[in-house]
Design a protein around this motif. Sequence first.
Motif, PDB file in Angstrom:
ATOM      1  N   THR A 183      -6.067  61.150 -14.999  1.00 30.98           N
ATOM      2  CA  THR A 183      -5.797  61.797 -16.274  1.00 30.98           C
ATOM      3  C   THR A 183      -4.299  62.023 -16.309  1.00 30.98           C
ATOM      4  N   LEU A 184      -3.664  61.540 -17.367  1.00 33.95           N
ATOM      5  CA  LEU A 184      -2.219  61.600 -17.454  1.00 33.95           C
ATOM      6  C   LEU A 184      -1.816  62.316 -18.734  1.00 33.95           C
ATOM      7  N   SER A 220       3.217  52.750 -23.527  1.00 35.48           N
ATOM      8  CA  SER A 220       2.220  53.655 -24.098  1.00 35.48           C
ATOM      9  C   SER A 220       1.583  54.494 -22.991  1.00 35.48           C
ATOM     10  N   GLU A 221       0.901  55.534 -23.397  1.00 33.90           N
ATOM     11  CA  GLU A 221       0.193  56.372 -22.421  1.00 33.90           C
ATOM     12  C   GLU A 221      -0.834  55.542 -21.660  1.00 33.90           C
ATOM     13  N   ASP A 222      -1.534  54.642 -22.353  1.00 30.79           N
ATOM     14  CA  ASP A 222      -2.513  53.779 -21.675  1.00 30.79           C
ATOM     15  C   ASP A 222      -1.850  52.908 -20.611  1.00 30.79           C
ATOM     16  N   GLN A 223      -0.669  52.397 -20.901  1.00 26.88           N
ATOM     17  CA  GLN A 223       0.043  51.591 -19.908  1.00 26.88           C
ATOM     18  C   GLN A 223       0.434  52.433 -18.704  1.00 26.88           C
ATOM     19  N   PHE A 224       0.931  53.647 -18.947  1.00 29.57           N
ATOM     20  CA  PHE A 224       1.280  54.519 -17.826  1.00 29.57           C
ATOM     21  C   PHE A 224       0.048  54.853 -16.986  1.00 29.57           C
ATOM     22  N   VAL A 225      -1.094  55.039 -17.629  1.00 30.04           N
ATOM     23  CA  VAL A 225      -2.335  55.290 -16.879  1.00 30.04           C
ATOM     24  C   VAL A 225      -2.645  54.085 -15.987  1.00 30.04           C
ATOM     25  N   LEU A 243      11.958  46.065 -19.010  1.00 28.00           N
ATOM     26  CA  LEU A 243      11.768  47.518 -19.038  1.00 28.00           C
ATOM     27  C   LEU A 243      10.371  47.878 -18.555  1.00 28.00           C
ATOM     28  N   ILE A 244       9.373  47.143 -19.013  1.00 28.29           N
ATOM     29  CA  ILE A 244       7.993  47.459 -18.649  1.00 28.29           C
ATOM     30  C   ILE A 244       7.777  47.316 -17.143  1.00 28.29           C
ATOM     31  N   ALA A 245       8.357  46.296 -16.526  1.00 25.60           N
ATOM     32  CA  ALA A 245       8.206  46.109 -15.081  1.00 25.60           C
ATOM     33  C   ALA A 245       8.872  47.245 -14.320  1.00 25.60           C
ATOM     34  N   HIS A 246      10.034  47.682 -14.791  1.00 24.58           N
ATOM     35  CA  HIS A 246      10.726  48.754 -14.075  1.00 24.58           C
ATOM     36  C   HIS A 246      10.038  50.097 -14.313  1.00 24.58           C
ATOM     37  N   TYR A 247       9.526  50.325 -15.523  1.00 28.41           N
ATOM     38  CA  TYR A 247       8.731  51.536 -15.759  1.00 28.41           C
ATOM     39  C   TYR A 247       7.509  51.551 -14.840  1.00 28.41           C
ATOM     40  N   ALA A 248       6.845  50.401 -14.712  1.00 26.82           N
ATOM     41  CA  ALA A 248       5.682  50.322 -13.820  1.00 26.82           C
ATOM     42  C   ALA A 248       6.085  50.673 -12.393  1.00 26.82           C
ATOM     43  N   HIS A 249       7.195  50.084 -11.930  1.00 24.45           N
ATOM     44  CA  HIS A 249       7.647  50.339 -10.561  1.00 24.45           C
ATOM     45  C   HIS A 249       7.961  51.818 -10.347  1.00 24.45           C
ATOM     46  N   LEU A 250       8.713  52.420 -11.247  1.00 23.84           N
ATOM     47  CA  LEU A 250       9.097  53.818 -11.049  1.00 23.84           C
ATOM     48  C   LEU A 250       7.904  54.753 -11.156  1.00 23.84           C
ATOM     49  N   THR A 251       6.947  54.418 -12.012  1.00 25.47           N
ATOM     50  CA  THR A 251       5.734  55.238 -12.112  1.00 25.47           C
ATOM     51  C   THR A 251       4.942  55.152 -10.817  1.00 25.47           C
ATOM     52  N   ILE A 252       4.759  53.952 -10.316  1.00 25.73           N
ATOM     53  CA  ILE A 252       4.046  53.756  -9.050  1.00 25.73           C
ATOM     54  C   ILE A 252       4.777  54.479  -7.924  1.00 25.73           C
ATOM     55  N   HIS A 253       6.085  54.348  -7.881  1.00 22.10           N
ATOM     56  CA  HIS A 253       6.901  55.019  -6.867  1.00 22.10           C
ATOM     57  C   HIS A 253       6.680  56.536  -6.936  1.00 22.10           C
ATOM     58  N   GLY A 254       6.715  57.068  -8.147  1.00 17.80           N
ATOM     59  CA  GLY A 254       6.512  58.509  -8.324  1.00 17.80           C
ATOM     60  C   GLY A 254       5.124  58.967  -7.901  1.00 17.80           C
ATOM     61  N   VAL A 255       4.105  58.202  -8.256  1.00 21.76           N
ATOM     62  CA  VAL A 255       2.731  58.558  -7.866  1.00 21.76           C
ATOM     63  C   VAL A 255       2.600  58.557  -6.348  1.00 21.76           C
ATOM     64  N   LEU A 256       3.171  57.565  -5.699  1.00 25.28           N
ATOM     65  CA  LEU A 256       3.097  57.521  -4.235  1.00 25.28           C
ATOM     66  C   LEU A 256       3.782  58.730  -3.610  1.00 25.28           C
ATOM     67  N   HIS A 257       4.897  59.172  -4.180  1.00 26.45           N
ATOM     68  CA  HIS A 257       5.526  60.402  -3.687  1.00 26.45           C
ATOM     69  C   HIS A 257       4.574  61.592  -3.845  1.00 26.45           C
ATOM     70  N   LEU A 258       3.875  61.666  -4.976  1.00 22.81           N
ATOM     71  CA  LEU A 258       2.928  62.772  -5.178  1.00 22.81           C
ATOM     72  C   LEU A 258       1.806  62.744  -4.151  1.00 22.81           C
ATOM     73  N   ALA A 311      -0.990  43.820  -8.475  1.00 22.52           N
ATOM     74  CA  ALA A 311      -2.283  44.005  -9.137  1.00 22.52           C
ATOM     75  C   ALA A 311      -2.131  44.078 -10.654  1.00 22.52           C
ATOM     76  N   LEU A 312      -0.957  44.489 -11.106  1.00 18.56           N
ATOM     77  CA  LEU A 312      -0.664  44.584 -12.538  1.00 18.56           C
ATOM     78  C   LEU A 312      -0.007  43.308 -13.087  1.00 18.56           C
ATOM     79  N   GLY A 313       0.271  42.360 -12.207  1.00 15.56           N
ATOM     80  CA  GLY A 313       0.889  41.107 -12.627  1.00 15.56           C
ATOM     81  C   GLY A 313       2.402  41.113 -12.578  1.00 15.56           C
ATOM     82  N   PHE A 314       2.993  42.125 -11.935  1.00 15.28           N
ATOM     83  CA  PHE A 314       4.450  42.194 -11.807  1.00 15.28           C
ATOM     84  C   PHE A 314       4.878  41.667 -10.438  1.00 15.28           C
TER      85      PHE A 314
END
Length: 153
Positions: free
Chosen positions: A3-4, A17-22, A103-118, A142-145
Amino acid sequence: MLTLDLIVDTEATGIPSEDQFVQFGESALAAANHTDPADICLSIIDSEQSRKLNHEYRSKDKPTNVLSFPADLPESIDIPLLGDILICHSVMRQEAIDQDKSLIAHYAHLTIHGVLHLLGYDHMNDEEATVMEALEIEALNALGFTNPYSSDK
Protein backbone atom coordinates in the motif's frame (compact mmCIF):
# COMPACT_ATOMS: atom_id res chain seq x y z
CA MET A 1 1.02 -6.56 -0.97
CA LEU A 2 2.14 -2.95 -0.98
CA THR A 3 0.00 0.00 0.00
CA LEU A 4 1.59 3.23 -1.13
CA ASP A 5 0.67 6.79 -0.24
CA LEU A 6 2.08 9.08 -2.96
CA ILE A 7 2.63 12.76 -2.22
CA VAL A 8 3.83 14.98 -5.06
CA ASP A 9 5.15 18.20 -3.53
CA THR A 10 6.70 19.72 -6.63
CA GLU A 11 5.52 21.27 -9.88
CA ALA A 12 7.71 18.88 -11.88
CA THR A 13 6.39 16.83 -14.78
CA GLY A 14 7.29 13.34 -15.92
CA ILE A 15 6.55 11.74 -12.55
CA PRO A 16 5.33 8.13 -12.72
CA SER A 17 1.79 7.29 -11.64
CA GLU A 18 0.97 5.86 -8.24
CA ASP A 19 0.33 2.48 -9.90
CA GLN A 20 3.81 2.55 -11.42
CA PHE A 21 5.39 3.38 -8.06
CA VAL A 22 3.46 0.47 -6.52
CA GLN A 23 4.92 -1.84 -9.20
CA PHE A 24 8.43 -0.55 -8.46
CA GLY A 25 7.96 -1.09 -4.72
CA GLU A 26 6.43 -4.53 -5.11
CA SER A 27 9.34 -5.57 -7.31
CA ALA A 28 11.77 -4.54 -4.55
CA LEU A 29 9.75 -6.44 -1.94
CA ALA A 30 9.72 -9.55 -4.14
CA ALA A 31 13.47 -9.38 -4.77
CA ALA A 32 14.04 -9.16 -1.01
CA ASN A 33 11.57 -12.03 -0.38
CA HIS A 34 9.41 -9.74 1.77
CA THR A 35 5.96 -11.34 1.69
CA ASP A 36 4.25 -9.48 4.53
CA PRO A 37 1.92 -6.55 3.81
CA ALA A 38 3.81 -3.27 3.59
CA ASP A 39 2.78 0.38 3.78
CA ILE A 40 5.06 3.11 2.44
CA CYS A 41 4.71 6.85 2.10
CA LEU A 42 6.54 8.08 -1.01
CA SER A 43 7.04 11.80 -1.53
CA ILE A 44 8.38 13.56 -4.60
CA ILE A 45 10.05 16.74 -3.38
CA ASP A 46 11.98 19.72 -4.68
CA SER A 47 15.68 20.41 -4.22
CA GLU A 48 15.27 22.86 -1.33
CA GLN A 49 13.25 20.35 0.70
CA SER A 50 15.82 17.67 -0.11
CA ARG A 51 18.71 19.92 0.89
CA LYS A 52 17.09 20.78 4.24
CA LEU A 53 16.32 17.16 5.09
CA ASN A 54 19.72 15.92 3.91
CA HIS A 55 21.36 18.57 6.09
CA GLU A 56 19.20 17.79 9.12
CA TYR A 57 19.47 14.00 8.99
CA ARG A 58 22.78 13.37 7.23
CA SER A 59 24.74 16.60 7.90
CA LYS A 60 25.16 17.14 4.15
CA ASP A 61 24.14 20.61 3.01
CA LYS A 62 23.06 19.72 -0.52
CA PRO A 63 20.07 18.02 -2.13
CA THR A 64 20.26 14.28 -2.69
CA ASN A 65 18.41 11.90 -4.97
CA VAL A 66 16.62 9.73 -2.39
CA LEU A 67 16.18 9.66 1.38
CA SER A 68 14.66 6.74 3.29
CA PHE A 69 13.28 6.88 6.80
CA PRO A 70 12.39 3.47 8.23
CA ALA A 71 9.40 3.47 10.57
CA ASP A 72 10.32 3.25 14.23
CA LEU A 73 7.04 2.16 15.79
CA PRO A 74 6.58 0.72 19.26
CA GLU A 75 5.97 -3.03 19.24
CA SER A 76 2.47 -2.39 20.63
CA ILE A 77 1.46 -0.76 17.34
CA ASP A 78 0.78 -3.53 14.86
CA ILE A 79 0.65 -1.93 11.43
CA PRO A 80 2.77 -2.84 8.40
CA LEU A 81 4.34 0.62 8.00
CA LEU A 82 7.84 0.29 6.56
CA GLY A 83 8.52 4.03 6.47
CA ASP A 84 8.95 7.02 4.20
CA ILE A 85 10.87 7.52 0.96
CA LEU A 86 11.56 10.98 -0.44
CA ILE A 87 12.80 11.39 -4.01
CA CYS A 88 14.08 14.75 -5.19
CA HIS A 89 12.81 15.16 -8.73
CA SER A 90 15.40 17.71 -9.88
CA VAL A 91 18.38 15.67 -8.64
CA MET A 92 16.88 12.45 -10.01
CA ARG A 93 16.18 14.12 -13.38
CA GLN A 94 19.73 15.45 -13.72
CA GLU A 95 21.19 12.06 -12.81
CA ALA A 96 19.01 10.39 -15.44
CA ILE A 97 20.28 12.85 -18.04
CA ASP A 98 23.92 12.46 -16.95
CA GLN A 99 23.66 8.65 -16.92
CA ASP A 100 21.69 8.48 -20.19
CA LYS A 101 18.70 6.79 -18.51
CA SER A 102 15.01 7.36 -18.99
CA LEU A 103 13.21 9.18 -16.16
CA ILE A 104 10.99 6.15 -15.58
CA ALA A 105 13.98 3.79 -15.29
CA HIS A 106 15.72 6.07 -12.80
CA TYR A 107 12.53 6.59 -10.78
CA ALA A 108 12.17 2.79 -10.66
CA HIS A 109 15.77 2.41 -9.50
CA LEU A 110 15.54 5.05 -6.77
CA THR A 111 12.21 3.70 -5.53
CA ILE A 112 13.61 0.18 -5.34
CA HIS A 113 16.74 1.52 -3.63
CA GLY A 114 14.60 3.35 -1.08
CA VAL A 115 12.40 0.33 -0.37
CA LEU A 116 15.46 -1.84 0.21
CA HIS A 117 16.75 0.72 2.72
CA LEU A 118 13.39 0.53 4.53
CA LEU A 119 13.85 -3.24 4.71
CA GLY A 120 17.25 -2.80 6.37
CA TYR A 121 19.60 -3.14 3.41
CA ASP A 122 22.50 -0.73 3.15
CA HIS A 123 25.67 -0.06 1.17
CA MET A 124 28.11 1.21 3.79
CA ASN A 125 30.75 -1.35 2.81
CA ASP A 126 31.55 -3.42 -0.28
CA GLU A 127 29.82 -6.57 0.98
CA GLU A 128 26.58 -4.74 1.81
CA ALA A 129 26.73 -2.83 -1.48
CA THR A 130 27.13 -6.05 -3.48
CA VAL A 131 24.06 -7.60 -1.84
CA MET A 132 21.94 -4.46 -2.23
CA GLU A 133 22.96 -3.86 -5.83
CA ALA A 134 22.15 -7.47 -6.75
CA LEU A 135 18.64 -7.04 -5.33
CA GLU A 136 18.22 -3.75 -7.19
CA ILE A 137 19.30 -5.38 -10.46
CA GLU A 138 16.93 -8.32 -9.89
CA ALA A 139 13.98 -6.01 -9.12
CA LEU A 140 14.72 -3.78 -12.10
CA ASN A 141 15.11 -6.74 -14.46
CA ALA A 142 11.72 -8.07 -13.31
CA LEU A 143 10.26 -4.74 -14.45
CA GLY A 144 12.08 -4.85 -17.80
CA PHE A 145 14.76 -2.28 -16.92
CA THR A 146 18.47 -2.81 -17.51
CA ASN A 147 21.23 -3.03 -14.94
CA PRO A 148 21.84 0.54 -13.73
CA TYR A 149 25.41 -0.32 -12.76
CA SER A 150 26.39 -1.65 -16.18
CA SER A 151 28.72 0.54 -18.20
CA ASP A 152 27.06 -0.49 -21.48
CA LYS A 153 23.62 1.12 -21.29
